[in-house]
Structure formats: structure tokens, C-alpha cells
Write a protein that holds these residues in place. Sequence first.
Motif, PDB file in Angstrom:
ATOM      1  N   ILE A  82       0.889  -1.144   0.032  1.00 58.12           N
ATOM      2  CA  ILE A  82      -0.046  -0.019  -0.216  1.00 58.12           C
ATOM      3  C   ILE A  82       0.753   1.261   0.052  1.00 58.12           C
ATOM      4  CG2 ILE A  82      -1.572   1.150   1.526  1.00 58.12           C
ATOM      5  CD1 ILE A  82      -2.941  -1.118   2.509  1.00 58.12           C
ATOM      6  N   GLN A  83       0.738   2.026  -0.908  1.00 53.34           N
ATOM      7  CA  GLN A  83       1.558   3.378  -1.025  1.00 53.34           C
ATOM      8  C   GLN A  83       1.263   4.161   0.063  1.00 53.34           C
ATOM      9  OE1 GLN A  83       3.753   3.501  -3.500  1.00 53.34           O
ATOM     10  NE2 GLN A  83       2.975   2.942  -5.294  1.00 53.34           N
ATOM     11  N   TYR A  84       2.488   4.597   0.612  1.00 53.92           N
ATOM     12  CA  TYR A  84       2.331   5.390   1.745  1.00 53.92           C
ATOM     13  C   TYR A  84       1.649   6.705   1.568  1.00 53.92           C
ATOM     14  CZ  TYR A  84       6.020   8.950   0.683  1.00 53.92           C
ATOM     15  OH  TYR A  84       6.657   9.857  -0.059  1.00 53.92           O
ATOM     16  N   ARG A  85       1.668   7.323   0.563  1.00 49.47           N
ATOM     17  CA  ARG A  85       1.173   8.781   0.472  1.00 49.47           C
ATOM     18  C   ARG A  85      -0.290   8.566   0.015  1.00 49.47           C
ATOM     19  NH1 ARG A  85       5.023  12.058  -2.704  1.00 49.47           N
ATOM     20  NH2 ARG A  85       4.501  10.456  -4.234  1.00 49.47           N
ATOM     21  N   SER A  86      -0.421   8.038  -1.420  1.00 52.26           N
ATOM     22  CA  SER A  86      -1.769   7.834  -1.893  1.00 52.26           C
ATOM     23  C   SER A  86      -2.725   6.681  -1.229  1.00 52.26           C
ATOM     24  CB  SER A  86      -1.801   7.519  -3.299  1.00 52.26           C
ATOM     25  OG  SER A  86      -1.475   6.367  -3.598  1.00 52.26           O
ATOM     26  N   PRO A  93     -16.669  20.190  -3.003  1.00 54.54           N
ATOM     27  CA  PRO A  93     -17.126  21.369  -3.301  1.00 54.54           C
ATOM     28  C   PRO A  93     -16.001  22.432  -2.915  1.00 54.54           C
ATOM     29  CG  PRO A  93     -18.729  20.177  -2.276  1.00 54.54           C
ATOM     30  CD  PRO A  93     -17.577  19.251  -2.053  1.00 54.54           C
ATOM     31  N   LEU A  94     -15.151  22.130  -1.829  1.00 53.98           N
ATOM     32  CA  LEU A  94     -14.150  23.219  -1.416  1.00 53.98           C
ATOM     33  C   LEU A  94     -12.781  23.196  -1.928  1.00 53.98           C
ATOM     34  CD1 LEU A  94     -14.828  22.778   2.426  1.00 53.98           C
ATOM     35  CD2 LEU A  94     -15.774  24.558   0.829  1.00 53.98           C
ATOM     36  N   GLY A  95     -12.679  22.442  -3.285  1.00 54.53           N
ATOM     37  CA  GLY A  95     -11.544  22.383  -3.865  1.00 54.53           C
ATOM     38  C   GLY A  95     -10.501  21.233  -3.540  1.00 54.53           C
ATOM     39  N   VAL A  96     -10.987  20.296  -2.576  1.00 52.16           N
ATOM     40  CA  VAL A  96      -9.946  19.172  -2.285  1.00 52.16           C
ATOM     41  C   VAL A  96     -10.273  18.159  -3.173  1.00 52.16           C
ATOM     42  CG1 VAL A  96      -9.407  17.747  -0.443  1.00 52.16           C
ATOM     43  CG2 VAL A  96     -10.472  20.235   0.026  1.00 52.16           C
ATOM     44  N   GLU A  97      -9.024  17.409  -3.496  1.00 51.28           N
ATOM     45  CA  GLU A  97      -8.899  16.561  -4.525  1.00 51.28           C
ATOM     46  C   GLU A  97      -8.827  15.305  -3.719  1.00 51.28           C
ATOM     47  OE1 GLU A  97      -6.405  16.886  -8.006  1.00 51.28           O
ATOM     48  OE2 GLU A  97      -7.046  18.759  -7.958  1.00 51.28           O
ATOM     49  N   PRO A 104      -3.831  22.576  -2.356  1.00 49.22           N
ATOM     50  CA  PRO A 104      -2.392  23.371  -2.243  1.00 49.22           C
ATOM     51  C   PRO A 104      -2.114  23.685  -1.093  1.00 49.22           C
ATOM     52  CG  PRO A 104      -4.189  24.171  -3.593  1.00 49.22           C
ATOM     53  CD  PRO A 104      -4.821  22.963  -3.189  1.00 49.22           C
ATOM     54  N   ASP A 105      -2.841  23.876  -0.061  1.00 48.91           N
ATOM     55  CA  ASP A 105      -2.453  24.150   1.339  1.00 48.91           C
ATOM     56  C   ASP A 105      -2.437  23.250   2.390  1.00 48.91           C
ATOM     57  OD1 ASP A 105      -2.636  27.213   0.514  1.00 48.91           O
ATOM     58  OD2 ASP A 105      -4.419  27.377   1.142  1.00 48.91           O
ATOM     59  N   ALA A 106      -2.314  22.030   1.911  1.00 45.34           N
ATOM     60  CA  ALA A 106      -2.268  20.810   2.793  1.00 45.34           C
ATOM     61  C   ALA A 106      -1.436  20.867   3.877  1.00 45.34           C
ATOM     62  CB  ALA A 106      -1.935  19.525   2.006  1.00 45.34           C
ATOM     63  N   SER A 107      -0.340  21.489   4.040  1.00 47.32           N
ATOM     64  CA  SER A 107       0.612  21.421   5.150  1.00 47.32           C
ATOM     65  C   SER A 107       0.064  22.317   6.037  1.00 47.32           C
ATOM     66  CB  SER A 107       1.804  22.144   4.584  1.00 47.32           C
ATOM     67  OG  SER A 107       2.779  22.557   5.698  1.00 47.32           O
ATOM     68  N   GLN A 108      -0.289  23.561   5.780  1.00 49.20           N
ATOM     69  CA  GLN A 108      -1.119  24.479   6.710  1.00 49.20           C
ATOM     70  C   GLN A 108      -2.266  23.944   7.351  1.00 49.20           C
ATOM     71  OE1 GLN A 108      -1.966  28.213   4.859  1.00 49.20           O
ATOM     72  NE2 GLN A 108      -1.577  29.538   7.085  1.00 49.20           N
ATOM     73  N   ILE A 109      -3.118  23.199   6.638  1.00 46.89           N
ATOM     74  CA  ILE A 109      -4.588  22.589   6.756  1.00 46.89           C
ATOM     75  C   ILE A 109      -4.064  21.631   8.171  1.00 46.89           C
ATOM     76  CG2 ILE A 109      -6.426  21.169   6.157  1.00 46.89           C
ATOM     77  CD1 ILE A 109      -6.276  22.630   3.352  1.00 46.89           C
ATOM     78  N   CYS A 110      -3.099  20.724   7.922  1.00 50.19           N
ATOM     79  CA  CYS A 110      -2.686  19.636   8.870  1.00 50.19           C
ATOM     80  C   CYS A 110      -2.276  20.164  10.070  1.00 50.19           C
ATOM     81  CB  CYS A 110      -1.574  18.645   8.293  1.00 50.19           C
ATOM     82  SG  CYS A 110      -2.225  17.720   6.901  1.00 50.19           S
ATOM     83  N   VAL A 111      -1.521  21.519  10.072  1.00 47.53           N
ATOM     84  CA  VAL A 111      -1.092  22.080  11.385  1.00 47.53           C
ATOM     85  C   VAL A 111      -2.294  22.561  12.013  1.00 47.53           C
ATOM     86  CG1 VAL A 111       0.213  23.984  12.286  1.00 47.53           C
ATOM     87  CG2 VAL A 111       1.313  22.737  10.463  1.00 47.53           C
ATOM     88  N   ALA A 112      -3.328  23.287  11.111  1.00 42.05           N
ATOM     89  CA  ALA A 112      -4.350  23.981  11.931  1.00 42.05           C
ATOM     90  C   ALA A 112      -5.247  22.666  12.547  1.00 42.05           C
ATOM     91  CB  ALA A 112      -5.341  24.665  10.635  1.00 42.05           C
ATOM     92  N   ASP A 154      -1.741  13.540   9.079  1.00 39.91           N
ATOM     93  CA  ASP A 154      -0.523  14.144   8.915  1.00 39.91           C
ATOM     94  C   ASP A 154      -0.198  14.285   7.381  1.00 39.91           C
ATOM     95  OD1 ASP A 154       0.070  11.602   7.402  1.00 39.91           O
ATOM     96  OD2 ASP A 154       1.313  10.618   8.950  1.00 39.91           O
ATOM     97  N   TYR A 155       0.700  14.965   7.253  1.00 45.19           N
ATOM     98  CA  TYR A 155       1.010  15.964   5.909  1.00 45.19           C
ATOM     99  C   TYR A 155       2.148  14.974   5.316  1.00 45.19           C
ATOM    100  CZ  TYR A 155       3.134  19.264   3.038  1.00 45.19           C
ATOM    101  OH  TYR A 155       3.943  19.782   1.833  1.00 45.19           O
ATOM    102  N   ARG A 156       1.987  14.841   3.973  1.00 45.75           N
ATOM    103  CA  ARG A 156       2.941  14.217   3.373  1.00 45.75           C
ATOM    104  C   ARG A 156       3.238  15.137   1.770  1.00 45.75           C
ATOM    105  NH1 ARG A 156       4.665  12.820   6.983  1.00 45.75           N
ATOM    106  NH2 ARG A 156       4.780  10.645   7.947  1.00 45.75           N
ATOM    107  N   THR A 157       4.481  15.524   1.881  1.00 43.79           N
ATOM    108  CA  THR A 157       4.967  16.338   0.782  1.00 43.79           C
ATOM    109  C   THR A 157       4.688  15.800  -0.738  1.00 43.79           C
ATOM    110  OG1 THR A 157       6.928  17.614  -0.228  1.00 43.79           O
ATOM    111  CG2 THR A 157       7.280  15.700   0.626  1.00 43.79           C
ATOM    112  N   PRO A 158       4.009  16.635  -1.666  1.00 47.43           N
ATOM    113  CA  PRO A 158       3.927  18.044  -1.646  1.00 47.43           C
ATOM    114  C   PRO A 158       2.889  18.767  -1.132  1.00 47.43           C
ATOM    115  CG  PRO A 158       3.833  17.371  -3.889  1.00 47.43           C
ATOM    116  CD  PRO A 158       3.911  15.929  -3.050  1.00 47.43           C
ATOM    117  N   ASN A 159       1.608  17.882  -1.168  1.00 46.42           N
ATOM    118  CA  ASN A 159       0.549  18.651  -0.912  1.00 46.42           C
ATOM    119  C   ASN A 159      -0.780  17.555  -0.465  1.00 46.42           C
ATOM    120  OD1 ASN A 159      -0.083  17.063  -3.306  1.00 46.42           O
ATOM    121  ND2 ASN A 159       0.020  18.792  -4.636  1.00 46.42           N
ATOM    122  N   SER A 160      -0.299  16.510   0.303  1.00 46.35           N
ATOM    123  CA  SER A 160      -1.224  15.429   0.731  1.00 46.35           C
ATOM    124  C   SER A 160      -1.713  15.401   2.203  1.00 46.35           C
ATOM    125  CB  SER A 160      -0.627  14.032   0.322  1.00 46.35           C
ATOM    126  OG  SER A 160      -0.606  13.679  -0.838  1.00 46.35           O
TER     127      SER A 160
END
Length: 424
Positions: A182-186, A335-339, A358-366, A376-382
Motif C-alpha cells: 500500500i503506497q504510503y502517500r496515496s 466542493p471546497l476544492g480538495v481532491e 495546495p494548502d495541505a501543510s497548513q491545513i494539517c497544522v491547523a 499527517d501531511y506528506r509532501t508536496p500536498n497530501s
Amino acid sequence: MNATDREYAQELDRNDPLAHYKSQFVVSDPDMCYLDGNSLGRLPKATITAINEFMTREWGPEVVTGWGHWVDEAQPTGDLLAAAALGAGPGQTLVCDTTSVNFYQLCLAAIHARPGRKTIITDAANFPTDRYILEGIAKQFKLNLLIINNEDSAIATHERITPEVLAPYLNDDVALVTLEVIQYRSGARSDMKAITDQVRAIGGLVVWDASHAVGAINLNLDANGVDLCVGCTYKYGNSGPGSPAWLYVSTRIQQELQVPIQGWFAQGAQFEMGPVFEKADGIRGFQIASPSLMGIRCVQTAFSMIKEAGIDLVEVKAGLGTQMMIELYDAWLKPLGVELNTSRNPKERGGHISLVHPDASQICVALRQIANVIPDYRTPNSIRLAISPLATSYVEVWDGFARMRDLIESGAYKTVKEGGSRVT
Ligand SMILES: Cc1ncc(COP(=O)(O)O)c(C=O)c1O
């Protein structure tokens, strides 16, 4: 009933045959939505007792004499883990070392079992430690490392390696293919049997990394004809930070394979301390060194719970939980632009999904700082979100998603700054 109704999640909890397991874990903040059990599992209460008893009843009073019964614990613990989560018979699994070390050991053993072949294959989305280790091996042994660019959606969907994606890279120069189950990111899950058969047909070996699968799905290693597999125990395995990893070598090829680190635990007559290495028969021939007893006890308590619960029920809950996440995603987050970067087919995913923004990193911190939700956040945008079947309730997942919707919808996540940690 609609998934957006909280009652939907409550109903799933009421009908969940595994619901009672959550109370067997330490949950110090009942308001927290812990959706990161795919990174570090919660602490089983039984582990606290087991470690305490190990210290007071074994290490303390027995001191060195304890080795008489500790020495071979990597093997029965491997058998327990194999029966609980790997769909594998005894004598093929060891609980030892780290995933990285076990990966190195089995990859080199596989490569050396195919002398004359110069190509090894992996994928760009594979976990970094696996890619870095392969890069080092390729350099040291002058091999050709082929990296499938499955981060390109024209080549693979959700990074998923299928036999069709792999086929163009296979030929009689290939010694080794190594992929994540199982892929760690997707969160994409490959068909282990189809790929193992495909690589076997050209005379190569596959080393699977099941770190993101073990404890979330039934790996069925024996029935799938898998030869070599490694994984960790601290994610869905709930065995604790840095707990020992495992390796699986099918009985079919144990004799044929030799790992590069010839440690004394793999020596047949170990305590004769002889001048020359002679590999032990069976799975002990793959063990390097002294087992980490406290880590092993953590693995025993956690995987006993999985064994008791039944891995097939665990997999059903992972499928239902991720299905609910996808339904909530469709209703609230799309509807909020998340994929969504995970398959909608439960056979093509495990216990986590991946959302892209695009703001995944900031959303995870918030989520952590404002909403008491742990993703958790995984680069670049997950943003990765998991249901750990024994330790997470459906309502906990539902609440986490509702809080995430509110954070993104209101834009409140934009008020937070850096997370302040090297770890994401
Ligand atoms: C797929 C995969 N492989 C290997 C590792 C590395 O494990 P370790 O640090 O135990 O070597 C991880 C860690 O998260 C992982 O996710």
C-alpha cells in the motif's frame, strides 16, 4: 441514511463487532480525533502491563539467566504476527531490527540469488528509505536501478502499480522488483499475487514492503505465493514508536537465500562460537542479532489483539471506514476544492486515504492546533487520514471530517503558522 448525518457513523459503531477494542487502548483525550494510526498506533493498555511485568518478573529477578528463554523469541513472535496479520504459516517470519535493515537484507539476498542479472526496479512514489537503500545497493554493486514514474498520472492512477504498468520494464535482466503493498502517500494497494506471478515468470524476485498494510488488511502471503516481504509494527500494528519490524521469507526459498549481514544469531551452532559462518536452517538463518525483548513484548500484546479480533474483520472495517471518509469527502470537501488521491474501490486501498490541496501543510497544522484532529501531511500536498480498525471509532472519523470541513470552509486554517517540528 446519508453519511453526512452523524447518526450514520453512530449506527456503524453500534453494529461494529470490533467496537469494544477502542476501550483497550489509552485514549487520554476523548475529544481528540486520532486519524493518524497509520503512522503511529495508539498504546494498548495490555502493553503497559506486559512491559511492567517483564521488568519486575523477568529482567529484574532473572538477569542474565533470562536469556535461556528469551533467546529465540523473535521466532514465535514472528509466528504470532504471521498468524494474526500475514496469512502465513509458522517458520517464515521473524520480528527483528527495523524495516530499513530488513529491507536491505532481503533485497540484497534476492539480488545475489539471481547472479548475472543487473536490473532492479522500484517506483518513484515508494517510501524514501526503500528508494535510498536501493540507490546505495545499485551504486555498490553497479546495478541498473529503474524507477517507474508512477507520480505521473499518465503512467499510473493514484500511484498504483498494476501488472500493466510494470510489464514494459520486465525482461530477463531483472533480478528484483520491490514495491509497497500500500503506497504510503496515496494509499493505493497493489495486487500482490498478480505482480509476484508476473515477476516470477521472468525469473525475478519481488520484495514487498507491507508497512502501510500490516494490521489493516489480510496480506495472505502464503496464498498469494509471496516470496519475500517486510514491514513495521508501529502503525496499524500498535506496537509503539520504534518497535521492532518483521521479515517474511517463504519456506520455498529459505535455503537458497543468504542475507548480507551474517550475524551470530544466524549461525547454526551459535553458542559454539566457531571460526566460520554456517547458516542455521530455517528462518533463524535470517536473524542478525540479539532480539529487543521489550519491543518484542509490545509486538506480542498488540498482535494478540489483532489475532483475537480477526484480520478479516479488521479489513472489513478499514474498507467501511475509508468508504465513509470518501462519502464525506464527496459531500463536504470536494466542493471546497480538495481532491481525492485514493481509489474508490476498497480492494485498491487499505486503511488510509489521501486528500490533496495546495494548502495541505497548513491545513494539517491547523487541524492539530485548532481542531484537535490528528492527520499527517506528506509532501508536496497530501493530507493522510486513517481509520485504525481496532483503535478508532467511526464517530471519531466523522467528527474529524466535520471539523476539517469547517476549518477549510471558514478559511480559519490560514491563521496558523509553521508546525514547529521537523516531523510532519
Ligand atoms: C513503507 C515504509 N517502509 C519503511 C519505513 C521505515 O521504517 P523504519 O524506520 O522502521 O526502518 C517506513 C516508515 O514509516 C515506511 O512507511
